[in-house]
Every structure is written in structure tokens, then in C-alpha cells.
Scaffold this active site. Structure first.
Site, short mmCIF file in Angstrom:
data_model
loop_
_atom_site.label_atom_id
_atom_site.label_comp_id
_atom_site.label_asym_id
_atom_site.label_seq_id
_atom_site.Cartn_x
_atom_site.Cartn_y
_atom_site.Cartn_z
N ARG A 80 51.18 34.37 37.97
CA ARG A 80 49.83 34.81 38.33
C ARG A 80 48.79 33.90 37.70
O ARG A 80 49.12 33.02 36.90
CB ARG A 80 49.61 36.27 37.88
CG ARG A 80 50.09 36.46 36.43
CD ARG A 80 49.43 37.56 35.72
NE ARG A 80 48.03 37.28 35.51
CZ ARG A 80 47.56 36.43 34.58
NH1 ARG A 80 48.38 35.76 33.76
NH2 ARG A 80 46.27 36.20 34.46
N GLY A 81 47.51 34.16 38.04
CA GLY A 81 46.42 33.32 37.50
C GLY A 81 46.23 32.12 38.41
O GLY A 81 47.19 31.46 38.81
N ALA A 82 44.96 31.84 38.72
CA ALA A 82 44.66 30.89 39.80
C ALA A 82 45.33 29.51 39.66
O ALA A 82 46.05 29.08 40.58
CB ALA A 82 43.15 30.75 39.94
N ASP A 136 38.97 32.94 40.17
CA ASP A 136 40.00 32.82 41.21
C ASP A 136 39.47 32.05 42.42
O ASP A 136 40.24 31.41 43.14
CB ASP A 136 40.49 34.20 41.63
CG ASP A 136 41.40 34.76 40.54
OD1 ASP A 136 40.87 35.32 39.57
OD2 ASP A 136 42.62 34.56 40.65
C1 LIG Z 1 42.50 30.70 34.76
S1 LIG Z 1 42.95 32.09 35.42
C2 LIG Z 1 41.51 32.71 36.24
C3 LIG Z 1 41.86 33.91 36.99
O1 LIG Z 1 42.95 33.63 37.83
C4 LIG Z 1 42.16 35.09 36.06
O2 LIG Z 1 41.03 35.39 35.29
C5 LIG Z 1 42.53 36.26 36.91
O3 LIG Z 1 41.66 36.97 37.39
C6 LIG Z 1 43.96 36.45 37.22
O4 LIG Z 1 44.19 37.59 37.98
P1 LIG Z 1 45.69 38.01 38.29
O5 LIG Z 1 45.54 39.19 39.21
O6 LIG Z 1 46.32 38.35 36.99
O7 LIG Z 1 46.35 36.84 38.98
#
Ligand SMILES: CSC[C@@H](O)[C@@H](O)C(=O)COP(=O)(O)O
Length: 376
Positions: free
Chosen positions: A64-66, A253
Site C-alpha cells: 500500500r501507499g502511493a 495519493d
Molecule cells: C507516501 S504515501 C502517501 C499516501 O499513499 C499515504 O498517505 C496514504 O494515504 C496511503 O493510504 P493506504 O490506503 O494505506 O494505501
């Protein structure tokens, strides 16, 4: 405010097990993921041998995470190609696995373009698969480099905006090495401040409903040895009111062309609080998160997730009972509103920090200029 809840220890790498890696055992290439749904209780790896397994890992938030979603998407295309699956079908499934983080589609497109270009140049399937893998590896490397540059720019900005004497930074969700080829986005800035001796405290929002802050950011903060304190999301208001927050640092994201920022749900209320309390609200993201094809915040598709994530507790240590596999905390049949993200308008964002530099104030012209610079 009392420090008895702080954790502080020796300075270690934020994660010792990388969030993602490509391996080539004799049985054939695989993509190995650190299963983030199991943290912090245990470090368990997930081995993906095909794109459907990776799609499931993305949907379940094992990965997960962008930025990491972009890297995973690119490796997923390579995996389908080297293992002889239908690459277009795999690419479409991967790109559509989650809608909000633009990096996922960007990563998939990049590996797919390399694959198609190799075929168009007369290469065979093997050559095209190698090209897709090279593209994924390049993206992985570039993300690590971007992460280091964002940390440098972000720390310089904190030092410029805040008085000397130690920064108290509030963050939301998880933005460290678990989401990156390097040390992350917003968390990498906090880490740089910590290493420079200028982070007084990292305030970590627990980040309901899936607790990315409590489970993952606290895990990374503890490993780094920085002083950190966990709070429930709804405690943030009283923390601002007590004058305990010098800056908010979050990731993104998707950043629309007008500078609207989609990030984990709960980011927008922090931006409103920050404005009211005259505290800088800083977004840290690689240029790949800026999406010139999405004109504004209203055009960003916000992922809606299953209601049981709200009506049940599904932390990894908790044994199972409810319909979604967790312990019910609401009457059975309760409907839930569970958007995974919210959108902060550009006028509430003090600055967007990227590897290419800082945009402040946030305007569509300044963002377009930055993207053009990144392409040169
Ligand atoms: C550098 S990560 C930035 C975002 O991806 C992060 O803050 C986030 O909202 C992740 O959400 P997730 O639902 O855990 O994938």
C-alpha cells in the site's frame, strides 16, 4: 506536555525487511512483499507468482501507499510477462486494483510501455519481459533517489518556516520506508529532522479505520529511535489548541492539476485545523503523484472501502468472529461510511515538497512548471 508516552531508542534503519523485492529462485521469478496487514505483530512475507495474487495484495493493503503501489504495479506487469501470462490483461487488472493513488496506474503504464516498445522493435517475448523488468527496477531506484531529495528539501523548508529549537511535527497515515524504494515521503522528512537533531517529537495519528499510523508509522518511528507519541485522530484538535504542533507533514495519493491533494481520510480536517491555528500544512510527494490529467479535487475518484473495516476491529492480533473476519464493535447490519481518502483544497496547503523542488504557494501554474521541469 509530559513525555511519558514517548518512545526513544537507538538509531536503526526504519525497516530491516524491505517492503518489496524481486527474486529469481529456480522455480521462477517472484515478487516478494512484506505483508503490511500483519505489522507490527509479525514480519511475514507474501510471495506473488502472478498478477491476480498481487491484485489481491493491493486490495487487502498488504502492499500500500502511493509510491510503493507504483513500484508494485510495474513489477506486476514484469511478473506477468516473464511468466508468460496475458500482459495486457494483467496490466488492466493491476491498474484498476485501487483507484485513488495515481502512482499505481503510472507504474503499470511505464512497464507496459517498455514491454510494448521492445515488441515493436522486433524483440521476442523474453526480450520484452526483460524490458518490463528493467522499467520496474528503474522506477524502484528512482523512487529511492526521489525520497532522499524530498527529505532534503523538506527539512530545509521546516528550518525556514519554524523557529530553531526542535520541531514538533504531526503526521497522518504511513509514509515511510514501507511505502517507498527509499525512506518514504513525509516520514523521510521527519527522519531527516531526527537525524539532524531537530525533531523534538513526531505526533502520530492512529489513522482510523485501518490504523496505518498506529501499526506502521509507530513501528517505523520506534525503529528509527525518534521521540514519537501516538494519538487518536480525534485528539488532534486539542493538541493544536494546546500549541503542541509546529507543522503537519503528510503524503499524497494524487495531486490534481489545481493542487488539490487526495490523501488518507482525515488529512482534510488536519488542514482545516492547521489553518485555524496558523500552522504550516506541508504535503510531501514525488512528482509522479501529480496528475496533470485530473483537473481538480472534484475529479479525483475516492476509493470507498467495505463497511466492515469500520464496524469491526480487524487488527492482526485480534481473533476472528464478525462477518468481515474481525470482532464486531457496532450492531450487526450497521451501515458504514468508509472513504479511504479525502481531498484538501490547494488554498489550505502551505507547500508541496517534491524531489524537483517546492511549490509554495500552491497554484496550477507553479505545479505545471514543476512537472515540465521534471520532464526535461
Ligand atoms: C507516501 S504515501 C502517501 C499516501 O499513499 C499515504 O498517505 C496514504 O494515504 C496511503 O493510504 P493506504 O490506503 O494505506 O494505501
Amino acid at each position: 506536555m509530559a513525555d511519558q508516552y514517548a518512545h526513544s531508542g537507538e538509531d536503526k534503519r526504519p525497516t530491516e525487511t524491505p517492503a518489496i523485492r524481486w527474486e529469481e529462485p529456480p522455480e521462477g521469478p517472484v515478487l516478494v512483499l512484506l505483508d503490511q496487514t500483519r505489522l507490527p505483530a509479525e514480519e511475514v512475507e507474501l510471495v506473488c507468482t502472478d498478477a491476480p495474487a498481487l491484485v489481491e495484495a493491493i486490495r487487502s493493503l498488504a502492499v500500500r501507499g502511493a509510491p510503493l503501489l507504483g513500484i508494485a504495479g510495474a513489477y506486476g506487469v514484469a511478473l506477468a510477462a516473464v511468466r508468460g501470462f496475458d500482459v495486457d490483461e494483467a496490466a488492466a487488472a493491476l491498474a484498476g486494483a485501487r483507484p485513488t493513488a495515481v502512482n499505481l496506474a503510472v507504474g503499470v503504464r511505464r512497464a507496459l510501455a517498455a514491454y510494448r516498445a521492445a515488441l515493436a522493435e522486433g524483440g521476442d517475448g523474453r526480450r520484452a519481459a526483460e524490458a518490463a523488468l528493467a522499467a520496474a527496477r528503474a522506477l524502484h531506484r528512482e523512487d529511492a533517489e526521489a525520497s532522499a531529495r524530498m527529505a532534503g528539501h523538506g527539512l530545509a523548508l521546516l528550518d525556514e518556516l519554524l523557529p530553531a529549537g526542535g520541531h514538533r511535527v504531526l503526521t497522518h497515515c504511513n509514509t515511510g520506508a514501507l511505502v517507498s524504494g527509499g525512506e518514504g515521503t513525509a516520514f523521510a522528512v521527519a527522519l531527516a529532522a531526527h537525524r539532524a537533531g531537530r525533531l523534538r517529537r513526531l505526533w502520530v495519528d492512529e489513522t482510523r479505520p485501518l490504523l496505518q499510523g498506529a501499526r506502521l508509522t509507530a513501528y517505523e518511528a520506534a525503529r528509527s529511535g525518534m521521540a514519537y507519541t501516538l494519538l487518536t485522530d480525534n485528539a488532534a484538535g486539542s493538541l493544536f489548541a494546546a500549541g503542541e504542533v509546529d507543522a503537519v507533514l503528510i503524503g499524497a495519493d494524487r495531486i490534481a492539476a489545481d493542487g488539490s491533494v487526495a490523501n488518507k481520510v482525515g488529512s482534510y480536517p488536519l488542514a482545516v485545523l492547521a489553518r485555524y491555528h496558523h500552522v504550516p500544512f506541508i504535503v510531501v510527494a514525488p512528482v509522479t503523484t501529480v496528475d496533470p490529467d485530473t483537473p481538480d479535487g472534484a475529479s479525483i475518484e475516492v476509493e470507498q472501502r467495505a463497511g466492515h473495516e469500520v464496524t469491526e476491529i480487524t487488527a492482526p492480533q485480534v481473533s476472528v468472529a464478525g462477518a468481515g473476519g474481525g470482532i464486531a464493535v457496532a450492531p450487526l447490519g450497521t451501515q458504514a461510511y468508509n472513504p479511504a481518502f479525502d481531498v484538501t483544497p490547494p488554498e489550505l496547503v502551505t507547500a508541496i515538497v517534491t524531489e524537483e523542488g517546492i511549490v509554495s504557494p500552491v497554484t496550477s501554474e507553479a505545479l505545471a512548471e514543476l512537472c515540465a521541469r521534471a520532464r526535461r
